[in-house]
Design a protein around this motif. Structure first.
Motif, mmCIF file in Angstrom:
data_model
loop_
_atom_site.group_PDB
_atom_site.id
_atom_site.type_symbol
_atom_site.label_atom_id
_atom_site.label_comp_id
_atom_site.label_asym_id
_atom_site.label_seq_id
_atom_site.Cartn_x
_atom_site.Cartn_y
_atom_site.Cartn_z
ATOM 1 N N VAL A 1 -2.142 62.114 -26.483
ATOM 2 C CA VAL A 1 -2.499 61.464 -25.216
ATOM 3 C C VAL A 1 -3.514 60.357 -25.518
ATOM 4 O O VAL A 1 -4.682 60.634 -25.792
ATOM 5 N N GLY A 2 -3.074 59.134 -25.491
ATOM 6 C CA GLY A 2 -3.975 58.006 -25.767
ATOM 7 C C GLY A 2 -3.551 57.291 -27.034
ATOM 8 O O GLY A 2 -3.241 57.930 -28.047
ATOM 9 N N SER A 3 -3.541 55.944 -26.982
ATOM 10 C CA SER A 3 -3.022 55.163 -28.115
ATOM 11 C C SER A 3 -4.049 54.199 -28.689
ATOM 12 O O SER A 3 -3.707 53.197 -29.297
ATOM 13 N N GLY A 4 -5.322 54.503 -28.480
ATOM 14 C CA GLY A 4 -6.385 53.663 -29.052
ATOM 15 C C GLY A 4 -6.650 54.034 -30.499
ATOM 16 O O GLY A 4 -5.766 54.548 -31.196
ATOM 17 N N ALA A 5 -7.896 53.792 -30.933
ATOM 18 C CA ALA A 5 -8.239 53.990 -32.349
ATOM 19 C C ALA A 5 -7.915 55.408 -32.810
ATOM 20 O O ALA A 5 -7.412 55.609 -33.916
ATOM 21 N N GLY A 6 -8.169 56.406 -31.968
ATOM 22 C CA GLY A 6 -7.944 57.788 -32.372
ATOM 23 C C GLY A 6 -6.483 58.198 -32.290
ATOM 24 O O GLY A 6 -5.881 58.638 -33.279
ATOM 25 N N GLY A 7 -5.893 58.055 -31.117
ATOM 26 C CA GLY A 7 -4.524 58.531 -30.896
ATOM 27 C C GLY A 7 -3.506 57.829 -31.776
ATOM 28 O O GLY A 7 -2.602 58.477 -32.329
ATOM 29 N N ALA A 8 -3.636 56.528 -31.919
ATOM 30 C CA ALA A 8 -2.655 55.798 -32.722
ATOM 31 C C ALA A 8 -2.803 56.147 -34.197
ATOM 32 O O ALA A 8 -1.813 56.143 -34.943
ATOM 33 N N THR A 9 -4.030 56.461 -34.625
ATOM 34 C CA THR A 9 -4.216 56.861 -36.029
ATOM 35 C C THR A 9 -3.531 58.207 -36.275
ATOM 36 O O THR A 9 -2.833 58.384 -37.289
ATOM 37 N N ASN B 1 -20.838 49.922 -34.278
ATOM 38 C CA ASN B 1 -19.568 49.800 -33.557
ATOM 39 C C ASN B 1 -18.626 50.909 -34.062
ATOM 40 O O ASN B 1 -18.464 51.081 -35.270
ATOM 41 N N PRO B 2 -18.004 51.658 -33.163
ATOM 42 C CA PRO B 2 -17.463 52.960 -33.584
ATOM 43 C C PRO B 2 -15.996 53.048 -34.018
ATOM 44 O O PRO B 2 -15.566 54.107 -34.454
ATOM 45 N N TYR B 3 -15.208 51.961 -33.910
ATOM 46 C CA TYR B 3 -13.761 52.198 -34.033
ATOM 47 C C TYR B 3 -13.356 52.795 -35.382
ATOM 48 O O TYR B 3 -12.499 53.675 -35.454
ATOM 49 N N LEU B 4 -13.972 52.337 -36.472
ATOM 50 C CA LEU B 4 -13.540 52.837 -37.788
ATOM 51 C C LEU B 4 -13.896 54.324 -37.947
ATOM 52 O O LEU B 4 -13.133 55.085 -38.547
ATOM 53 N N THR B 5 -15.034 54.710 -37.390
ATOM 54 C CA THR B 5 -15.419 56.127 -37.450
ATOM 55 C C THR B 5 -14.442 56.969 -36.630
ATOM 56 O O THR B 5 -14.057 58.069 -37.043
ATOM 57 N N ILE B 6 -14.039 56.450 -35.477
ATOM 58 C CA ILE B 6 -13.048 57.169 -34.664
ATOM 59 C C ILE B 6 -11.756 57.363 -35.464
ATOM 60 O O ILE B 6 -11.177 58.449 -35.510
ATOM 61 N N MET B 7 -11.345 56.296 -36.132
ATOM 62 C CA MET B 7 -10.107 56.391 -36.938
ATOM 63 C C MET B 7 -10.257 57.412 -38.063
ATOM 64 O O MET B 7 -9.329 58.189 -38.342
#
Lengths: 491, 155
Positions: free
Chosen positions: A10-18, A473-479
């Motif tokens: 559920v969700g296709s951002g940094a976490g879900g798409a990874t 900035n958090p996106y890489l950590t989320i991934m």
């Protein structure tokens, strides 16, 4: 309508798409995987580089306020999530922050190879001199004049044409967000992408969802509009701090997980401006390539270069009347710096539901955060003046628009005394926490692999896992966390 | 394609209050129009339509409150007061001890800034060259046409 899958994300951002891209090889082997996204699927043809039109990309049109209205929170609601309109600023979670988090098994050593792999995947690079626009050049000049360390911001770009509209979606898809990289990878492998699909509730292995009609100009999904019950052997929530947390709250998980929704951090931010005598044209070229972390450890904030479009700039100034027109008539001469404060994870700062079941963020800025933002304004003022600015705009100054004469008394001139909630413009684009990782259900929601305590089939893989602020900035950590979640699921 | 834009929310006295306040928040300067133009109001009216109905109602109520509070600052309704009295009232709201009043001013000024600074007709007034792909289509052409002054406005 009923649907059945082996895995729902559920969700296709940094976490879900990874997670989707990591598990995509399973789809090739016949495992049925669906990637549900509440927002539309915008293709890059949709991006018009106009502020008012591109509010469509954001949750609540980019103006979701905290419950008291004091902070404006922005995040994406689209295939790609917030990676659709971020700037691509790439930081690894600092080692000391990772250790402070104190999550069992989550160590700098565990994360380092994941970061390296992800950086390669999304083409993280150090911007060359050709990417330094005048705003960035002047920031460097100001910092160097003050003996402040200036560092390159790593960016995930491929063939950037430096148009300057990153935060309104990249027309060319040069920004390597998940809509450009992981989502297409997953879809090519057989993962089913379902946009406009709002999941309302989870009950056991079943999700209740509504698919809305496709907004004009966006890509249609495979499911027709209507109500769905979707069952799956495993479920991964990656709707971010707001989406994942609200879904669990609506589904009654708060009773068994008292930490659910709590300990939200937001990276409270202020963008401040200097008026330079020469043309800066910060709205062209890549917006941010430099930062300084000189004040991170002791004073609790980063300074990064930043620049936004006219309306957001006018809003950030906190000015009105003739002072506003004075500043905005010099829009092409403005320098911009964003102050990102490291806020504390407090149980009282939380996602909750309103009477309609919609998420609200109850958040109060701490005295420490306010002091950090004021300190950031003092430091930014000095940088602007050292870079040659004639005047600066600091919302927490005794007089918001002022010249270099005030530099001798900046400590008293810019002060928390002048901070007034709902007057001082505070923004956030980095929501973190709400489903924090930890040892057990008493004070956390998920284990270190994102598994919801007591629910072996249910995982979280997004920024809501952060037990405290990432500081960066958090996106890489989320991934990287999503990568751990996917690895744990396969194991 | 529509040839006129009919206002849906900013009508009657609300439109007059909004325009008067908008002219104080973004005053006319050096040949540039202020925020009180009909076009700025139309941009805001269009945005109000996209907004949550409850929030929209609160905003419209705010305009009513502003109009009435004018009595305390210049002896007349807000729209009939002098610019100096209007400024005093708006400044009072901005710095008010009541959070709700400050929030009201913040919301109002944000709307005015949005309406004014997203209008392409105004871009030259603040030296912004605008998008690099000006012809890129948008599914709802109405807002583009309001922004470019290419539609007749019907308050």
């Amino acid at each position: 309508m009923n649907k059945e899958y082996d895995l729902i994300i559920v969700g296709s951002g940094a976490g879900g798409a990874t997670v989707a891209s990591r598990l995509a090889p399973l789809a090739k082997q016949g495992v049925r995987i669906a990637l549900l996204e509440a927002g539309p699927h915008f293709s890059n043809r949709y991006f018009t580089q106009r502020e008012i039109e591109m509010f469509d990309l954001f949750y609540d049109r980019g103006a979701w306020p905290t419950a008291d209205g004091a902070v404006t929170v922005s995040f994406g609601k689209a295939v790609g999530g917030s990676t659709l309109m971020y700037t691509g600023v790439t930081f690894r979670l600092p080692d000391d922050v990772c250790r402070q988090w104190g999550v069992e098994g989550l160590t700098p050593e565990d994360l380092a190879p994941r970061f390296a792999r992800l950086e390669k995947e999304v083409n993280v690079m150090t911007p060359g001199p050709e990417m330094v626009n005048e705003n960035n050049r002047l920031f460097r000049k100001g910092c160097e004049a003050l003996d402040l360390p200036v560092k390159d911001i790593q960016l995930n770009l491929d063939g950037c044409e430096q148009m300057g509209f990153c935060n309104l979606g990249c027309v060319r898809h040069h920004k390597q967000g998940t809509a450009a990289v992981q989502v297409p990878q997953a879809v090519a492998a057989g993962v089913e992408l379902v946009p406009n699909c709002e999941v309302r509730r989870i009950a056991g292995h079943t999700l209740e969802a509504t698919v809305k009609s496709t907004p004009p100009g966006t890509e249609p999904g495979p499911w027709s509009p209507g109500e769905y019950r979707i069952s799956a052997r495993q479920i991964v929530l990656a709707g971010g701090t707001v989406g994942s947390t609200a879904l669990l709250l609506r589904s009654g998980f708060e009773r068994e997980l008292p930490a659910l929704g709590k300990y939200v951090t937001i990276h409270p931010a202020m963008t401040v401006y200097g008026i330079h005598p020469q043309k800066v044209e910060a709205f062209r070229g890549f917006p941010k390539v430099y930062y300084t972390d000189a004040f991170s450890e002791k004073e609790g904030f980063y300074l990064e270069t930043a620049f936004y479009y006219p309306f957001i700039t006018a809003k950030n100034t906190a000015l009105w009347g003739t002072e506003l027109t004075h500043v905005m008539q010099r829009y092409d001469r403005l320098m911009g710096i964003i102050i990102l404060a490291h806020d504390e994870a407090l149980a009282t700062n939380r996602i909750r539901l309103d009477s309609k079941g919609l998420p609200q963020l109850k958040y109060q800025l701490s005295e420490r955060s306010i002091e950090a933002l004021c300190d950031g304004q003092r430091r930014a003022s000095r940088i602007f003046f050292a870079a040659g600015c004639e005047q600066v705009v600091m919302p927490n100054a005794r007089q918001i628009l002022f010249g270099p004469n005030a530099t001798d008394e900046l400590d008293s001139f810019i002060s928390p005394r002048h901070f007034l909630p709902n007057k001082t413009p505070i923004a956030s684009a980095h929501l973190q926490g709400g489903c924090r990782m930890g040892q057990g259900p008493e004070d956390s929601v998920c284990d270190s692999r994102g598994r919801v305590h007591g629910h072996p089939h249910l995982f979280v893989a997004d920024g809501s896992l952060f037990p405290q602020s990432a500081h960066v900035n958090p996106y890489l950590t989320i991934m990287a966390l999503a990568d751990r979640v996917a690895e744990g699921m396969v194991a | 394609m529509e040839s006129q834009y009919p206002f849906r929310y900013l009508t009657g006295f609300r439109l007059r209050v909004f325009r008067a306040a908008a002219d104080r928040i973004v005053p006319p300067a050096e040949g540039a129009p202020g925020g009180g133009s009909l076009s700025t109001s139309a941009m805001v009216d269009w945005s109000l339509d996209k907004m949550d109905a409850k929030l929209r109602s609160k905003f419209l109520l705010l305009l009513f409150v502003i109009q009435g509070l004018g009595i305390l600052f210049g002896g007349k309704f807000f729209t009939a007061n002098s610019p100096a009295a209007q400024d005093r009232q708006l400044r009072w709201m901005e710095n008010n001890r009541l959070r709700l009043m400050r929030l009201g001013f913040f919301g109002l000024s944000t709307f005015v800034k949005m309406g004014y600074y997203t209008r392409e007709e105004n871009f030259p007034n603040f030296r912004y060259p605008g998008p690099l792909f000006p012809q890129a289509p948008y599914p709802d052409p109405t807002v583009r046409r309001i922004s470019q002054g290419a539609i007749r406005l019907e308050p």
